[in-house]
Design an enzyme around this catalytic site. Structure first.
Site, PDB file in Angstrom:
ATOM      1  N   HIS A  45      73.155  96.220  69.151  1.00  9.37           N
ATOM      2  CA  HIS A  45      73.614  96.204  67.761  1.00  9.37           C
ATOM      3  C   HIS A  45      72.527  96.647  66.787  1.00  9.37           C
ATOM      4  CE1 HIS A  45      71.706  92.230  68.301  1.00  9.37           C
ATOM      5  NE2 HIS A  45      71.381  92.344  67.020  1.00  9.37           N
ATOM      6  N   TYR A  61      75.984  94.638  63.450  1.00  5.65           N
ATOM      7  CA  TYR A  61      77.170  95.426  63.791  1.00  5.65           C
ATOM      8  C   TYR A  61      76.842  96.293  65.005  1.00  5.65           C
ATOM      9  CZ  TYR A  61      79.246  94.101  59.328  1.00  5.65           C
ATOM     10  OH  TYR A  61      79.751  93.393  58.274  1.00  5.65           O
ATOM     11  N   THR A  62      77.758  96.332  65.947  1.00  8.51           N
ATOM     12  CA  THR A  62      77.567  97.142  67.143  1.00  8.51           C
ATOM     13  C   THR A  62      78.196  98.512  66.931  1.00  8.51           C
ATOM     14  OG1 THR A  62      77.702  95.173  68.517  1.00  8.51           O
ATOM     15  CG2 THR A  62      77.975  97.279  69.621  1.00  8.51           C
ATOM     16  N   CYS A 214      83.875  88.506  73.502  1.00 10.04           N
ATOM     17  CA  CYS A 214      83.406  88.678  72.126  1.00 10.04           C
ATOM     18  C   CYS A 214      84.558  88.454  71.145  1.00 10.04           C
ATOM     19  CB  CYS A 214      82.839  90.088  71.936  1.00 10.04           C
ATOM     20  SG  CYS A 214      81.914  90.293  70.403  1.00 10.04           S
TER      21      CYS A 214
END
Length: 240
Positions: A45, A61-62, A214
């Site tokens: 990320h 944020y990935t 996730c």
């Protein structure tokens, strides 16, 4: 020669395109030099940095684009009314620059770690998972992929067209959607992800199996316990 970018200090990236994925989710495309890529594994990320109401904030944020892509990277972000940085990103316009640092190592995929992989995602928890799935399919790895994706409504399913296309085009990819508010005639999961759904739609526990989990913290905590009860080893479960 490809330049691999990784920074500890926040660096500016120019926003070059925005794609509307769902009613409240957008994919933001940021420019890199033509010969550069982010130095990351699938699932790692970035931190987005911003100053909001005179206060410095950052959120992870990935990237949803395939690792190794040169010239740009994508972030897919759902807008939350209570999300300072998500609202900040949704307010950006083409040409704006956004400060980011990283990539930073998280729960990521490493080639060869498993031959059967389950993915359990809720809402925007899909973003690290899309990166991993895209990587495996683009590289043509001999890995069986099984996705369980939970959302509130059918309109909330991020990357819906891509999931459908992957299921048609790749015999090793399987997707099962679970909706809290399914439409009439819905034939897949209803309500929340249950132990029965996990048993039916994930590869069984074993030395060659990994499960990526996730989503919202409460969902992750609950399902992590359920997966352990089914028999998945703790080291087989990866939380990006």
């Amino acid at each position: 020669m490809i330049i691999r970018i990784k920074t500890k200090m926040p660096s500016p990236y120019e926003l070059t395109a925005v794609h509307q994925d769902t009613h409240d989710t957008r994919t933001f495309c940021f420019a890199l030099p033509d010969d550069a890529t982010l130095d990351m594994l699938p699932g790692d990320h970035l931190y987005v940095h911003a100053t909001i109401n005179d206060k410095a904030v950052k959120r992870p944020y990935t990237p949803s684009s395939v690792p190794g892509t040169t010239g740009y990277f994508d972030l897919t972000v759902k807008r939350y009314e209570t999300g300072l940085v998500s609202k900040y990103l949704h307010d950006r316009e083409i040409g704006d620059r956004v400060l980011m640092s990283g990539p930073n190592s998280g729960g990521h995929w490493v080639d060869g770690m498993a031959t059967r992989v389950g993915f359990v995602a809720g809402g925007t928890g899909i973003t690290p998972i899309i990166s991993i799935i895209r990587w495996i399919l683009v590289k043509g790895l001999d890995v069986e992929l099984s996705l369980i994706f939970a959302n509130k409504t059918e309109a909330d399913i991020i990357f819906r067209e891509e999931w459908d296309a992957n299921a048609r085009e790749h015999a090793n990819f399987h997707a099962y959607h679970v909706l809290e508010q399914p439409p009439a005639g819905w034939t897949q999961g209803r309500g929340r992800i249950t132990e029965e759904i996990l048993r039916q739609h994930l590869p069984p526990p074993g030395p060659d199996t990994a499960v990526f989990l996730c989503g919202p913290p409460l969902m992750v905590d609950t399902l992590e316990g359920t997966l352990k009860g089914i028999g998945y080893a703790e080291q087989a479960m990866v939380l990006p």
